[in-house]
Structure formats: structure tokens, C-alpha cells
Design an enzyme around this catalytic site. Sequence first.
Site, PDB file in Angstrom:
ATOM      1  CG  ASN A 251      -1.765   1.449   1.306  1.00 40.08           C
ATOM      2  OD1 ASN A 251      -1.825   2.013   0.258  1.00 40.08           O
ATOM      3  ND2 ASN A 251      -2.932   1.151   2.446  1.00 40.08           N
TER       4      ASN A 251
ATOM      5  CE  LYS B 259      -0.435   2.121   6.409  1.00 39.58           C
ATOM      6  NZ  LYS B 259      -1.443   2.485   6.084  1.00 39.58           N
TER       7      LYS B 259
ATOM      8  NE  ARG C 241      -6.270   1.266   1.003  1.00 45.51           N
ATOM      9  CZ  ARG C 241      -6.305   3.018   0.339  1.00 45.51           C
ATOM     10  NH1 ARG C 241      -5.354   3.475   0.227  1.00 45.51           N
ATOM     11  NH2 ARG C 241      -7.085   4.257   0.518  1.00 45.51           N
TER      12      ARG C 241
ATOM     13  CG  HIS D 164     -12.847   4.228   3.320  1.00 46.94           C
ATOM     14  ND1 HIS D 164     -13.404   5.023   4.434  1.00 46.94           N
ATOM     15  CD2 HIS D 164     -11.537   4.583   3.858  1.00 46.94           C
ATOM     16  CE1 HIS D 164     -12.682   6.225   4.968  1.00 46.94           C
ATOM     17  NE2 HIS D 164     -11.635   5.703   4.267  1.00 46.94           N
TER      18      HIS D 164
ATOM     19  CG  HIS E 271     -14.462   3.083   6.906  1.00 43.46           C
ATOM     20  ND1 HIS E 271     -13.339   1.666   6.810  1.00 43.46           N
ATOM     21  CD2 HIS E 271     -13.477   3.193   7.565  1.00 43.46           C
ATOM     22  CE1 HIS E 271     -12.045   1.835   7.573  1.00 43.46           C
ATOM     23  NE2 HIS E 271     -12.189   3.293   7.406  1.00 43.46           N
ATOM     24  CG  LEU E 272     -17.846   4.674  11.708  1.00 47.17           C
ATOM     25  CD1 LEU E 272     -18.707   5.414  13.354  1.00 47.17           C
ATOM     26  CD2 LEU E 272     -18.524   6.593  11.493  1.00 47.17           C
ATOM     27  N   GLY E 273     -12.912   6.167  11.021  1.00 41.04           N
ATOM     28  CA  GLY E 273     -11.634   6.148  11.673  1.00 41.04           C
ATOM     29  C   GLY E 273     -11.269   7.888  11.682  1.00 41.04           C
TER      30      GLY E 273
ATOM     31  NE  ARG F 278     -10.547  13.148   3.748  1.00 39.48           N
ATOM     32  CZ  ARG F 278     -10.053  11.927   4.049  1.00 39.48           C
ATOM     33  NH1 ARG F 278     -11.110  11.328   3.852  1.00 39.48           N
ATOM     34  NH2 ARG F 278      -8.324  11.926   2.738  1.00 39.48           N
TER      35      ARG F 278
ATOM     36  CG  PHE G  42     -12.602  10.625  17.055  1.00 37.02           C
ATOM     37  CD1 PHE G  42     -14.395  11.353  16.629  1.00 37.02           C
ATOM     38  CD2 PHE G  42     -12.200  10.219  15.572  1.00 37.02           C
ATOM     39  CE1 PHE G  42     -14.849  11.547  15.318  1.00 37.02           C
ATOM     40  CE2 PHE G  42     -12.749  11.131  14.089  1.00 37.02           C
ATOM     41  CZ  PHE G  42     -14.151  11.787  14.182  1.00 37.02           C
TER      42      PHE G  42
ATOM     43  N   GLY H 143     -11.410   2.597  13.143  1.00 39.64           N
ATOM     44  CA  GLY H 143     -10.471   3.269  14.772  1.00 39.64           C
ATOM     45  C   GLY H 143     -11.831   3.384  15.430  1.00 39.64           C
TER      46      GLY H 143
ATOM     47  CD  GLU I 121     -11.761  -1.961  13.644  1.00 36.13           C
ATOM     48  OE1 GLU I 121     -10.773  -2.477  14.200  1.00 36.13           O
ATOM     49  OE2 GLU I 121     -11.605  -1.910  12.252  1.00 36.13           O
ATOM     50  CG  ASN I 122     -10.074   0.506  18.735  1.00 39.03           C
ATOM     51  OD1 ASN I 122      -9.916  -0.858  19.525  1.00 39.03           O
ATOM     52  ND2 ASN I 122      -9.947   0.751  18.087  1.00 39.03           N
TER      53      ASN I 122
ATOM     54  CD  GLU J 177      -9.105  -0.540   4.334  1.00 33.89           C
ATOM     55  OE1 GLU J 177      -9.175   0.037   3.307  1.00 33.89           O
ATOM     56  OE2 GLU J 177      -8.882  -0.236   5.643  1.00 33.89           O
TER      57      GLU J 177
HETATM   58  P1  AMP Z   1      -7.444   4.673  12.140  1.00 38.21           P
HETATM   59  O1  AMP Z   1      -8.054   6.235  10.929  1.00 38.21           O
HETATM   60  O2  AMP Z   1      -9.206   3.482  11.118  1.00 38.21           O
HETATM   61  O3  AMP Z   1      -6.739   3.779  12.109  1.00 38.21           O
HETATM   62  O4  AMP Z   1      -8.936   5.389  12.731  1.00 38.21           O
HETATM   63  C1  AMP Z   1      -8.094   6.277  13.524  1.00 38.21           C
HETATM   64  C2  AMP Z   1      -9.399   7.383  14.544  1.00 38.21           C
HETATM   65  O5  AMP Z   1      -9.734   6.314  15.652  1.00 38.21           O
HETATM   66  C3  AMP Z   1      -8.484   8.290  15.451  1.00 38.21           C
HETATM   67  O6  AMP Z   1      -8.720   9.693  15.599  1.00 38.21           O
HETATM   68  C4  AMP Z   1      -8.535   7.880  16.898  1.00 38.21           C
HETATM   69  O7  AMP Z   1      -8.190   8.661  17.721  1.00 38.21           O
HETATM   70  C5  AMP Z   1      -9.685   6.943  16.713  1.00 38.21           C
HETATM   71  N1  AMP Z   1      -9.723   5.935  18.269  1.00 38.21           N
HETATM   72  C6  AMP Z   1      -9.094   5.094  18.322  1.00 38.21           C
HETATM   73  N2  AMP Z   1      -8.779   4.463  19.625  1.00 38.21           N
HETATM   74  C7  AMP Z   1     -10.613   4.804  19.941  1.00 38.21           C
HETATM   75  C8  AMP Z   1     -11.058   4.878  21.061  1.00 38.21           C
HETATM   76  N3  AMP Z   1     -11.171   3.420  22.620  1.00 38.21           N
HETATM   77  N4  AMP Z   1     -12.278   5.815  21.506  1.00 38.21           N
HETATM   78  C9  AMP Z   1     -11.947   6.831  20.717  1.00 38.21           C
HETATM   79  N5  AMP Z   1     -11.452   6.637  19.098  1.00 38.21           N
HETATM   80  C10 AMP Z   1     -10.823   5.857  18.844  1.00 38.21           C
END
Ligand code: AMP
Length: 398
Positions: free
Chosen positions: A7, A14, A91, A180, A208-210, A241, A285, A332, A335-336, A385
Site C-alpha cells: 500500500n 506499507k 491497493r 474505502h 467505517h469510522l476512523g 475533513r 477522537f 478506529g 472498533e474501539n 484491508e
Molecule cells: P483509523 O483511521 O481507522 O486508524 O482510526 C483512527 C481514529 O480512531 C483516531 O481518531 C483515534 O482517536 C480513533 N480511536 C482509536 N481508539 C479509540 C477509542 N478507544 N475511542 C475513541 N476513538 C478511538
Amino acid sequence: MKILVVNCGSSSLKYQLIDMADESVIAKGLCERIGIEGSKLTHQPAGKDKFVAENPMPDHKVAIQMVMDALQDKEHGVIASTDEISAIGHRVLHGGTTYSESIVVNEDVKKVIRDCFDLGPLHNPANLMGIEACEATMPGKPNVAVWDTGFGMAMPEKAYMYAIPHEYYDKYGLRRYGFHGTSHMFVSGEAIKFGGLDPKSAKVIVCHLGNGASISASIGGKCVDTSMGLTPLEGLIMGTRSGDVDPAVVQYICNKEGKDVNEVLNILNKKSGVLGMSGGVSSDFRDIEAAKKDGNHLAEVALDAFIYRVAKYIGAYTAAMNGVDAIAFTAGVGENDKASRKAICQYLGYLGVKIDDAANDVRGVNAVISSADSKVKVMLIPTNEELAIARETKRLTE
Ligand code: AMP
């Protein structure tokens, strides 16, 4: 069968080497600062110590050679020779209107990647460099392109056409593509399997919330709508964004601040989202949640707006599909962060969504987080992915 997944970003690369016998990761790593002073390779072989090499990497070809050396290194290596690698999966951001399916790379495919430089100016050139570096370093091995726009290509015209003069579609392919795609494809597929849903007719919404965030609606694994558009800027509120805004906002800021369109687009891409809304607290976040707990009103509004917009899209996509069987959270935040998942689902009582707090107290594993009497199955499905790319590569080269 061992597959190398690559990627490439404009200054990064990566990689993961995956053993398709059991889909395990044999080694993974990252080349940073390619073409910039201070290049660094971080190589993590499974079950062995991490290995860091700080050698100059003037281009992606040198980076790939360093990856090959690390993979075959006596101490940190995991293979005896590159003969053990069956194929390489890449990718690739943008396949334009030409490609919806993954494909073995040939000169025609490379031409399309090149033709789409304007649509993916940061990624497509890097993706092509990665492919050409692998061709040069491992001649004769198949390279497979897996498109980030591929999943969204199944959208019907009513979902992908912008209500702008048709000539711009004809001349430039201006339409909604969605991004995505590998994640949405993987997570919707896993949700169908894990949730025991009908693979031909299941109506699934994937959130998909990252740091980048997008949402998709699919029926039987085929995308019917997704929130990102011509570029990843459209749709949900993200880390930096803005997601959806009235385009007149751009003109207004240009006029008032004496900026040009490119500068304002840069603001919408890099300085907006929860970072901008919170008055600059953070794009992360976790920091936004911590600031909200400390009583920061702007951080609270940013988080509320992020959640509200996800909930609005879920409503819209349920209408688009005339129902929904499953909602899957990933990436991110998805999942968390059980609090965000719960807050989104609190908007969905009208759909008969009920979250089980104990089941929702989970992170990073496949799980059903809705209660047994919920009308819609709500799930956590970690995205992968790299594995999705490896599976596509295996399918096309076996
Ligand atoms: P990603 O782009 O999928 O790697 O997601 C990154 C985002 O996930 C970052 O804004 C992190 O702050 C958020 N994130 C990861 N762990 C947590 C958590 N336990 N609570 C809230 N946000 C999280």
C-alpha cells in the site's frame, strides 16, 4: 501460497506478507519518508523482534528492495528467497470508470492508473510507482490492482450522478466514486457471514469510522450507495475533513479571506472535521472525547455532530434499501469506541435497534452488540484491508 500486500502513499509504503494457508501475517512493516531525508524502514516479523533500518530511500524502487532485503534477512527475515512470494497485491486508489473489479496488472491497467492521476493526484502516482518497483525487483511475478473505488462502482446512476451539467461527466468522469472500498467490501462480507445473513439479499450498512470516515449501503454484497464522492471529502464528518458542506461555503471563504479555491479545499480536507469544529483541539477522537469530558463545549458539539451525521446517513440508507438487516461498525472509532457506537444507535430506536450494553463492551473482535430482540443486527467487525487485498490477489492468480 504467500502473498505480499503493498500500500503505497506518496512518501510511504506499507506492506504485509500473508500466508494464505491460514491467512496469518508472516511479517509486516512500513517505509517512511521515501524521497525525503531521514527515510526509515520498520519491519515486524511475526514472533521476532522489530527491526528498524534508517537508510536513504530516494524512491519506491529502493524502498521495495529494502523490504525484500528485510524479508530475506538472516536474522529478521521470514523467507529464504522471493521465489516464496506467489504474487503481489496492491491497493490502488482510483480506477476511474474503467475498473470495478480487481485485476492482474498489465500495460492497459497501468495506463488507466496513469489516466486517473487527476482523480487521485496524491495516491495514483505512488500506487503506480509501487507496482513498477515490484515489477523491477521481482520480474515475472503477477501484480494485482485492488481498487479503493471498486466497491462503489456498483452504485446505480441515481446514486452516483451529481446534479450538475452532464457534460462534466462525459468530459471528465465527474461522478461519485466512493472510497474505502476494500474495507466496505470486506466488512459487509464478514458481517453477512458472521451474522448468518442471506449472502444474496442481505441489506447491510457499514460504518467505517476512523480518521477518514465513510458509510456504505449494500444489498447482497453489492454497493447501492456510499458517502464519499468524487474525492474522499464528501459525506461524514471526519478527523480533519468536513464531509458534506454547501459548495457556496467555498466561494464565501474565498471572497472574505482572499483565498483561492485550492486553499479552501485544503482547509476542508486538512483543517476541518472534528479538528476544525473543536477550535483546533485535535483530529483524534480520543482527544475530542477527553476535551468534552473536561467541559469543552466545541469538542462536545463536534462529537455530537459527528454522531448525528452518521445516524442521518443510516436513516437515508435504510430508506434507499427499503430496510436494513445489519449495521456493522469498523475502523478506529467503530472498533474501539463503545460510547460512539451506542450514541449512534440511540438515534435508531425507530428501526427497532436495541444495543446490549454488556455485548457492546468489546473492542477489536467480531461481535454482535445488539440484544436478541433487536430488529436489526448491530455488529462490530474489525476491518482488514490487507487481508481483503490478499484474498483478491489469491483469487486472481491461483
Ligand atoms: P483509523 O483511521 O481507522 O486508524 O482510526 C483512527 C481514529 O480512531 C483516531 O481518531 C483515534 O482517536 C480513533 N480511536 C482509536 N481508539 C479509540 C477509542 N478507544 N475511542 C475513541 N476513538 C478511538
